[in-house]
Design a protein around this motif. Structure first.
Motif, PDB file in Angstrom:
ATOM      1  N   LYS A 268       2.218   1.708 -11.360  1.00 10.94           N
ATOM      2  CA  LYS A 268       3.517   1.070 -11.139  1.00 10.94           C
ATOM      3  C   LYS A 268       3.926   1.153  -9.671  1.00 10.94           C
ATOM      4  O   LYS A 268       4.706   0.341  -9.190  1.00 10.94           O
ATOM      5  N   LEU A 269       3.396   2.152  -8.959  1.00 11.11           N
ATOM      6  CA  LEU A 269       3.725   2.345  -7.552  1.00 11.11           C
ATOM      7  C   LEU A 269       2.770   1.609  -6.613  1.00 11.11           C
ATOM      8  O   LEU A 269       2.867   1.739  -5.411  1.00 11.11           O
ATOM      9  N   GLU A 270       1.857   0.845  -7.194  1.00 11.79           N
ATOM     10  CA  GLU A 270       0.855   0.166  -6.376  1.00 11.79           C
ATOM     11  C   GLU A 270       1.481  -0.828  -5.399  1.00 11.79           C
ATOM     12  O   GLU A 270       1.035  -0.940  -4.264  1.00 11.79           O
ATOM     13  N   HIS A 271       2.502  -1.537  -5.816  1.00  9.44           N
ATOM     14  CA  HIS A 271       3.129  -2.540  -4.944  1.00  9.44           C
ATOM     15  C   HIS A 271       4.637  -2.357  -4.850  1.00  9.44           C
ATOM     16  O   HIS A 271       5.377  -3.317  -4.618  1.00  9.44           O
ATOM     17  N   GLN A 272       5.090  -1.125  -5.047  1.00 11.56           N
ATOM     18  CA  GLN A 272       6.509  -0.817  -4.850  1.00 11.56           C
ATOM     19  C   GLN A 272       6.634   0.632  -4.426  1.00 11.56           C
ATOM     20  O   GLN A 272       5.773   1.453  -4.702  1.00 11.56           O
ATOM     21  N   TYR A 273       7.708   0.913  -3.715  1.00 10.07           N
ATOM     22  CA  TYR A 273       7.933   2.266  -3.222  1.00 10.07           C
ATOM     23  C   TYR A 273       8.382   3.165  -4.370  1.00 10.07           C
ATOM     24  O   TYR A 273       8.905   2.712  -5.371  1.00 10.07           O
ATOM     25  N   ALA A 274       8.202   4.468  -4.186  1.00 11.74           N
ATOM     26  CA  ALA A 274       8.727   5.437  -5.144  1.00 11.74           C
ATOM     27  C   ALA A 274      10.241   5.533  -4.968  1.00 11.74           C
ATOM     28  O   ALA A 274      10.812   4.935  -4.061  1.00 11.74           O
ATOM     29  N   GLU A 275      10.893   6.280  -5.845  1.00 12.07           N
ATOM     30  CA  GLU A 275      12.365   6.329  -5.897  1.00 12.07           C
ATOM     31  C   GLU A 275      13.025   6.791  -4.604  1.00 12.07           C
ATOM     32  O   GLU A 275      14.070   6.292  -4.223  1.00 12.07           O
ATOM     33  N   ILE A 276      12.432   7.768  -3.931  1.00 11.79           N
ATOM     34  CA  ILE A 276      13.068   8.353  -2.751  1.00 11.79           C
ATOM     35  C   ILE A 276      12.258   7.990  -1.514  1.00 11.79           C
ATOM     36  O   ILE A 276      11.069   8.319  -1.420  1.00 11.79           O
ATOM     37  N   ILE A 277      12.896   7.316  -0.560  1.00  6.70           N
ATOM     38  CA  ILE A 277      12.246   6.980   0.707  1.00  6.70           C
ATOM     39  C   ILE A 277      12.443   8.174   1.642  1.00  6.70           C
ATOM     40  O   ILE A 277      13.575   8.521   1.986  1.00  6.70           O
ATOM     41  N   ASP A 278      11.358   8.798   2.046  1.00  7.45           N
ATOM     42  CA  ASP A 278      11.442   9.946   2.950  1.00  7.45           C
ATOM     43  C   ASP A 278      11.525   9.517   4.401  1.00  7.45           C
ATOM     44  O   ASP A 278      12.282  10.094   5.177  1.00  7.45           O
ATOM     45  N   SER A 279      10.730   8.526   4.784  1.00  6.81           N
ATOM     46  CA  SER A 279      10.773   8.047   6.161  1.00  6.81           C
ATOM     47  C   SER A 279      10.062   6.708   6.274  1.00  6.81           C
ATOM     48  O   SER A 279       9.318   6.308   5.369  1.00  6.81           O
ATOM     49  N   THR A 280      10.314   6.049   7.385  1.00  5.77           N
ATOM     50  CA  THR A 280       9.620   4.800   7.702  1.00  5.77           C
ATOM     51  C   THR A 280       9.153   4.868   9.149  1.00  5.77           C
ATOM     52  O   THR A 280       9.751   5.555   9.974  1.00  5.77           O
ATOM     53  N   LYS A 281       8.084   4.175   9.427  1.00  6.93           N
ATOM     54  CA  LYS A 281       7.561   4.064  10.788  1.00  6.93           C
ATOM     55  C   LYS A 281       7.420   2.583  11.092  1.00  6.93           C
ATOM     56  O   LYS A 281       6.679   1.876  10.418  1.00  6.93           O
ATOM     57  N   VAL A 282       8.140   2.117  12.087  1.00  2.00           N
ATOM     58  CA  VAL A 282       8.102   0.706  12.470  1.00  2.00           C
ATOM     59  C   VAL A 282       6.819   0.424  13.232  1.00  2.00           C
ATOM     60  O   VAL A 282       6.440   1.174  14.139  1.00  2.00           O
ATOM     61  N   LEU A 283       6.137  -0.650  12.847  1.00  2.33           N
ATOM     62  CA  LEU A 283       4.896  -1.072  13.480  1.00  2.33           C
ATOM     63  C   LEU A 283       5.087  -2.446  14.121  1.00  2.33           C
ATOM     64  O   LEU A 283       6.132  -3.078  13.948  1.00  2.33           O
ATOM     65  N   THR A 284       4.088  -2.905  14.821  1.00  8.60           N
ATOM     66  CA  THR A 284       4.139  -4.242  15.416  1.00  8.60           C
ATOM     67  C   THR A 284       4.007  -5.308  14.330  1.00  8.60           C
ATOM     68  O   THR A 284       3.655  -5.007  13.186  1.00  8.60           O
ATOM     69  N   GLU A 285       4.272  -6.548  14.699  1.00  8.00           N
ATOM     70  CA  GLU A 285       4.149  -7.706  13.802  1.00  8.00           C
ATOM     71  C   GLU A 285       5.067  -7.598  12.587  1.00  8.00           C
ATOM     72  O   GLU A 285       4.713  -8.034  11.489  1.00  8.00           O
ATOM     73  N   ASN A 286       6.250  -7.010  12.767  1.00  5.85           N
ATOM     74  CA  ASN A 286       7.241  -6.857  11.690  1.00  5.85           C
ATOM     75  C   ASN A 286       6.713  -6.089  10.477  1.00  5.85           C
ATOM     76  O   ASN A 286       7.128  -6.333   9.349  1.00  5.85           O
ATOM     77  N   ALA A 287       5.803  -5.186  10.704  1.00  4.70           N
ATOM     78  CA  ALA A 287       5.260  -4.347   9.629  1.00  4.70           C
ATOM     79  C   ALA A 287       5.843  -2.941   9.754  1.00  4.70           C
ATOM     80  O   ALA A 287       6.423  -2.587  10.779  1.00  4.70           O
ATOM     81  N   SER A 288       5.685  -2.151   8.703  1.00  5.11           N
ATOM     82  CA  SER A 288       6.137  -0.764   8.745  1.00  5.11           C
ATOM     83  C   SER A 288       5.375   0.052   7.711  1.00  5.11           C
ATOM     84  O   SER A 288       4.821  -0.484   6.753  1.00  5.11           O
ATOM     85  N   LEU A 289       5.359   1.360   7.928  1.00  5.81           N
ATOM     86  CA  LEU A 289       4.832   2.291   6.947  1.00  5.81           C
ATOM     87  C   LEU A 289       6.021   2.931   6.252  1.00  5.81           C
ATOM     88  O   LEU A 289       7.003   3.295   6.902  1.00  5.81           O
ATOM     89  N   VAL A 290       5.930   3.063   4.944  1.00  5.92           N
ATOM     90  CA  VAL A 290       7.007   3.670   4.166  1.00  5.92           C
ATOM     91  C   VAL A 290       6.426   4.870   3.426  1.00  5.92           C
ATOM     92  O   VAL A 290       5.458   4.743   2.677  1.00  5.92           O
ATOM     93  N   TYR A 291       7.029   6.029   3.676  1.00  6.81           N
ATOM     94  CA  TYR A 291       6.646   7.269   3.014  1.00  6.81           C
ATOM     95  C   TYR A 291       7.696   7.540   1.943  1.00  6.81           C
ATOM     96  O   TYR A 291       8.875   7.667   2.249  1.00  6.81           O
ATOM     97  N   SER A 292       7.265   7.603   0.675  1.00  6.31           N
ATOM     98  CA  SER A 292       8.220   7.765  -0.420  1.00  6.31           C
ATOM     99  C   SER A 292       7.664   8.733  -1.462  1.00  6.31           C
ATOM    100  O   SER A 292       6.492   9.102  -1.425  1.00  6.31           O
ATOM    101  N   ARG A 293       8.539   9.122  -2.402  1.00  7.73           N
ATOM    102  CA  ARG A 293       8.125  10.047  -3.468  1.00  7.73           C
ATOM    103  C   ARG A 293       9.019   9.856  -4.681  1.00  7.73           C
ATOM    104  O   ARG A 293      10.104   9.286  -4.595  1.00  7.73           O
ATOM    105  N   ASP A 294       8.531  10.343  -5.797  1.00 11.08           N
ATOM    106  CA  ASP A 294       9.348  10.445  -7.001  1.00 11.08           C
ATOM    107  C   ASP A 294       9.126  11.843  -7.563  1.00 11.08           C
ATOM    108  O   ASP A 294       8.673  12.730  -6.844  1.00 11.08           O
ATOM    109  N   SER A 295       9.401  12.065  -8.822  1.00 14.92           N
ATOM    110  CA  SER A 295       9.274  13.406  -9.386  1.00 14.92           C
ATOM    111  C   SER A 295       7.820  13.848  -9.559  1.00 14.92           C
ATOM    112  O   SER A 295       7.549  15.022  -9.774  1.00 14.92           O
ATOM    113  N   LEU A 296       6.850  12.912  -9.430  1.00 19.75           N
ATOM    114  CA  LEU A 296       5.452  13.232  -9.681  1.00 19.75           C
ATOM    115  C   LEU A 296       4.531  12.952  -8.492  1.00 19.75           C
ATOM    116  O   LEU A 296       3.589  13.696  -8.238  1.00 19.75           O
TER     117      LEU A 296
END
Length: 130
Positions: free
Chosen positions: A31-59
């Motif tokens: 279910k998390l393959e193409h969506q973030y987990a419940e809690i977004i811990d941080s993001t890192k802005v990249l070039t070309e309007n892209a970003s990395l999203v670090y997230s987690r849930d209870s598991l």
């Protein structure tokens, strides 16, 4: 012989996202393959309007690439308490993002993965050009 090793490494790496996930939790991980987990811990802005999203849930803890066109691609999904390997951001390239990865086991050498920002296509190698 190098070709055989590369093929084995590629097959191993293609399945790495879910290889450490137990059978009872695989559906929740998918279910998390193409969506973030419940809690977004941080993001890192990249070039070309892209970003990395670090997230987690209870598991799980997750790393996703929010690529061009707001498409979400999985970089890594692991259990919250699994610190046996890693996926580490290395470099932001114009069309791709480079990660250094290592599976569990202290003797395992790191390998490298690039993810295309537009398509999410992953490519793996055991060496990078400096």
């Amino acid at each position: 012989m190098k070709l055989v090793g590369f093929v084995i490494l590629t097959i191993f790496c293609v399945n790495i996202t879910f290889c450490q996930i137990g059978e009872k939790d695989i559906e929740q991980a998918k279910k998390l393959e193409h969506q973030y987990a419940e809690i977004i811990d941080s993001t890192k802005v990249l070039t070309e309007n892209a970003s990395l999203v670090y997230s987690r849930d209870s598991l799980f803890r997750c790393i996703h690439l929010n690529g061009t066109g707001n498409k979400i691609f999985t970089v890594d999904i692991v259990y919250l308490d699994d610190f046996s390997g890693y996926a580490e951001f290395k470099k932001d390239l114009k069309e791709k993002v480079l990660f250094e990865m290592r599976g569990d086991g202290s003797g395992n050498a790191p390998f490298y993965m690039t993810i295309d920002k537009s398509t999410g296509e992953k490519k793996f190698t055991d060496k990078i050009k400096k």
